[in-house]
Each structure stands twice: as C-alpha cells, then as structure tokens.
Scaffold this motif. Structure first.
Motif, PDB file in Angstrom:
ATOM      1  N   PRO A  63     -31.525  31.524  24.923  1.00  0.00           N
ATOM      2  CA  PRO A  63     -32.933  31.802  25.280  1.00  0.00           C
ATOM      3  C   PRO A  63     -33.889  30.765  24.685  1.00  0.00           C
ATOM      4  O   PRO A  63     -34.892  30.442  25.298  1.00  0.00           O
ATOM      5  CB  PRO A  63     -33.210  33.191  24.712  1.00  0.00           C
ATOM      6  CG  PRO A  63     -31.983  33.675  24.108  1.00  0.00           C
ATOM      7  CD  PRO A  63     -30.915  32.641  24.229  1.00  0.00           C
ATOM      8  N   GLY A  64     -33.545  30.247  23.506  1.00  0.00           N
ATOM      9  CA  GLY A  64     -34.389  29.202  22.923  1.00  0.00           C
ATOM     10  C   GLY A  64     -34.444  27.978  23.807  1.00  0.00           C
ATOM     11  O   GLY A  64     -35.513  27.400  24.024  1.00  0.00           O
ATOM     12  N   ALA A  65     -33.313  27.568  24.337  1.00  0.00           N
ATOM     13  CA  ALA A  65     -33.262  26.410  25.226  1.00  0.00           C
ATOM     14  C   ALA A  65     -34.013  26.713  26.529  1.00  0.00           C
ATOM     15  O   ALA A  65     -34.734  25.852  27.034  1.00  0.00           O
ATOM     16  CB  ALA A  65     -31.823  26.037  25.514  1.00  0.00           C
ATOM     17  N   LEU A  66     -33.864  27.925  27.047  1.00  0.00           N
ATOM     18  CA  LEU A  66     -34.541  28.273  28.300  1.00  0.00           C
ATOM     19  C   LEU A  66     -36.055  28.308  28.120  1.00  0.00           C
ATOM     20  O   LEU A  66     -36.799  27.892  29.010  1.00  0.00           O
ATOM     21  CB  LEU A  66     -34.025  29.616  28.810  1.00  0.00           C
ATOM     22  CG  LEU A  66     -32.562  29.639  29.252  1.00  0.00           C
ATOM     23  CD1 LEU A  66     -32.134  31.050  29.637  1.00  0.00           C
ATOM     24  CD2 LEU A  66     -32.314  28.675  30.392  1.00  0.00           C
ATOM     25  N   VAL A  67     -36.510  28.796  26.975  1.00  0.00           N
ATOM     26  CA  VAL A  67     -37.959  28.833  26.697  1.00  0.00           C
ATOM     27  C   VAL A  67     -38.496  27.415  26.614  1.00  0.00           C
ATOM     28  O   VAL A  67     -39.555  27.108  27.165  1.00  0.00           O
ATOM     29  CB  VAL A  67     -38.243  29.601  25.382  1.00  0.00           C
ATOM     30  CG1 VAL A  67     -39.650  29.353  24.889  1.00  0.00           C
ATOM     31  CG2 VAL A  67     -38.008  31.081  25.592  1.00  0.00           C
TER      32      VAL A  67
END
Length: 90
Positions: free
Chosen positions: A83-87
């Motif tokens: 999720p960090g990468a997607l954000v």
C-alpha cells in the motif's frame, strides 16, 4: 491455523504494516525512478528496525527478546510496503 499465533506476535505484525508503508514511501521519495532500489532500501530498514528493537530489548533488559517478534514485524512490514508503494505511485 491463525488462532495458534500468540497475541503479541499479532501486535508486532500489525505495527509492521504502517512501518512498511511509511518506509516504502520515504524510500520512494529518496530514490525516485528506482522502484526496485526503493523497495530494497525499505526492506532493509524494516529488517534493521525490527531486529534492532529485539536486540535493544536483549541488551538493556527492557522488554522481552524474541526473534519471532522481529519476524512478525518484518512480515507485517513487507505487507505494508505494497500500500505504501501504491500511495506513492498514485
């Protein structure tokens, strides 16, 4: 299967998730255009922080040293990296 996991391991796992997300975003900002390098740096930091916390507990006697706590944090951190990468990419 999951009910056999000790409650304190779940705490470490759930703390690892936001740690992984934050470190992934920070690494992506430090290494723009290099997602693999950013992911590897974030993973390295997750491992260092997770195991470092356990070493701190062992050396100082404050807390309880358990390698499996570090493993639970690392697994949570890896899951949090997505999720960090997607954000960051959004």
């Amino acid at each position: 299967m999951f009910n056999k996991i000790a409650p304190d391991k779940w705490k470490h796992f759930f703390v690892g998730i936001p740690m992984g997300a934050v470190l992934e975003v920070a690494s992506a900002m430090m290494f723009p255009g290099s997602p693999l390098l950013a992911a590897l740096v974030a993973l390295a930091m997750i491992i260092v922080i997770s195991y470092g916390f356990e070493l701190f507990s062992l050396i100082t006697g404050k807390g309880h040293y358990d390698v499996m706590d570090a493993v639970a944090s690392i697994i949570g951190g890896i899951i949090g990296m997505l999720p960090g990468a997607l954000v960051y990419l959004a």
